[in-house]
Enzyme design. Structure first.
Site, PDB file in Angstrom:
ATOM      1  N   TYR A 105      23.543  34.298 -57.162  1.00 48.61           N
ATOM      2  CA  TYR A 105      23.722  35.638 -56.618  1.00 48.61           C
ATOM      3  C   TYR A 105      22.392  36.371 -56.779  1.00 48.61           C
ATOM      4  CZ  TYR A 105      25.562  40.443 -56.246  1.00 48.61           C
ATOM      5  OH  TYR A 105      25.790  41.758 -55.902  1.00 48.61           O
ATOM      6  N   ASP A 147      25.049  34.135 -52.347  1.00 47.37           N
ATOM      7  CA  ASP A 147      24.573  35.344 -51.695  1.00 47.37           C
ATOM      8  C   ASP A 147      23.089  35.466 -52.002  1.00 47.37           C
ATOM      9  OD1 ASP A 147      23.986  37.846 -50.764  1.00 47.37           O
ATOM     10  OD2 ASP A 147      25.413  38.914 -52.038  1.00 47.37           O
ATOM     11  N   HIS A 251      31.568  40.573 -47.620  1.00 54.76           N
ATOM     12  CA  HIS A 251      31.072  39.250 -47.253  1.00 54.76           C
ATOM     13  C   HIS A 251      32.243  38.360 -46.830  1.00 54.76           C
ATOM     14  CE1 HIS A 251      27.019  39.616 -49.279  1.00 54.76           C
ATOM     15  NE2 HIS A 251      27.688  40.588 -49.889  1.00 54.76           N
TER      16      HIS A 251
END
Length: 265
Positions: A105, A147, A251
């Site tokens: 992330y 991500d 998302h």
């Protein structure tokens, strides 16, 4: 083997849609980002009930936390502090077939794309730099998902011109991500299966009342594979419909299928 990745933006707040997704899609492995929960209070019961009996967590309150949930055994758990400040932004495992799965992330980087006035932007670039140095030394067949908070291609955002000075699509971020990709010859599975310039978004802001009206999306979520692993990938999907589910994440999940049987990795 089917592997999914999803920035869930609080796993406890969105447990119902995670269960809906797992029940419908049946991935073997689910990588979550932005879980926003410490390990001791991670909602493991639902995952256990659905057969995800193997869990590797790196949890934290606030806006961090990553997790790998799996029906398959997971080995050699590891965590990298690419943020260099203790934030829980990575967890990695090795599968029985020797392939590593790294779940990351990357920080968003704040609002101003200038490290001199916005330390968060500098932290983001340094994070990518540390990942790149790790990647340069990587020798194992690996899948890295998560991500990345960068949309690298002009067609990865709703308007290249409008977003050139917006964090997530600035030239300096794009260059940093390109250096990371080149450091291991990573294959971008999203664009292998959905070649540019085809539309391929994974994130839409909560600010729009109707995210479909203007479709102002960005491709911030990625699945990259070592060349040997990429050669076994057979399908890749972006589950855009999840953005319209009740109380959605901003998302949507990605899923890649692999046929690794008999492949010497």
């Amino acid at each position: 083997m089917k592997i999914a990745s999803w920035n869930i933006n609080s796993v406890r707040a969105r447990l119902d849609i995670v269960e809906r997704f797992l029940t419908a899609e049946q991935p073997d492995i689910l990588c979550l980002q932005e879980t926003k929960v410490v390990d001791d209070t991670f909602p493991a019961d639902m995952f256990q009930r659905l057969g995800y009996v193997h869990r590797v967590l790196n949890g934290q309150r606030m806006h961090h936390g990553v997790a790998i949930l799996s029906r398959l055994p997971l080995f050699e758990h590891g965590r990298h502090d690419w943020q260099d400040n203790g934030e829980a932004r990575h967890v990695g495992v090795r599968l029985e077939n020797g392939v590593r799965v790294e779940n990351v992330y990357v920080p968003a980087g704040g609002d101003v794309p200038d490290r001199t006035v916005n330390p968060k932007f500098g932290q983001k670039l340094d994070f990518i730099g540390r990942m790149t140095r790790w990647s340069e030394e990587l020798r194992e067949p690996t899948l890295i998902v998560g991500d990345f908070n960068i949309a690298p291609l002009e067609c990865d955002v709703w308007s290249h011109k409008a977003l050139l000075d917006v964090v997530s699509h600035t030239p300096i971020e794009v260059a940093a991500l390109a250096a990371l990709q080149a450091s291991h010859d990573w294959v971008d599975l999203g664009r292998r299966f959905i070649p540019a310039p085809a539309r391929n978004f994974t994130w839409w802001s909560y600010r729009a009342k109707d995210w479909t009206a203007n479709d102002r999306g960005r491709r911030l979520d990625h699945m990259w594979a070592s060349p040997a692993v990429a050669a076994t990938a057979t399908a890749h999907r972006v589950h855009e419909d999840c953005r319209s589910w009740l109380r959605p994440s901003d998302h949507v999940p990605l899923v890649t299928e692999f046929d690794m049987a008999g492949v010497g990795l």
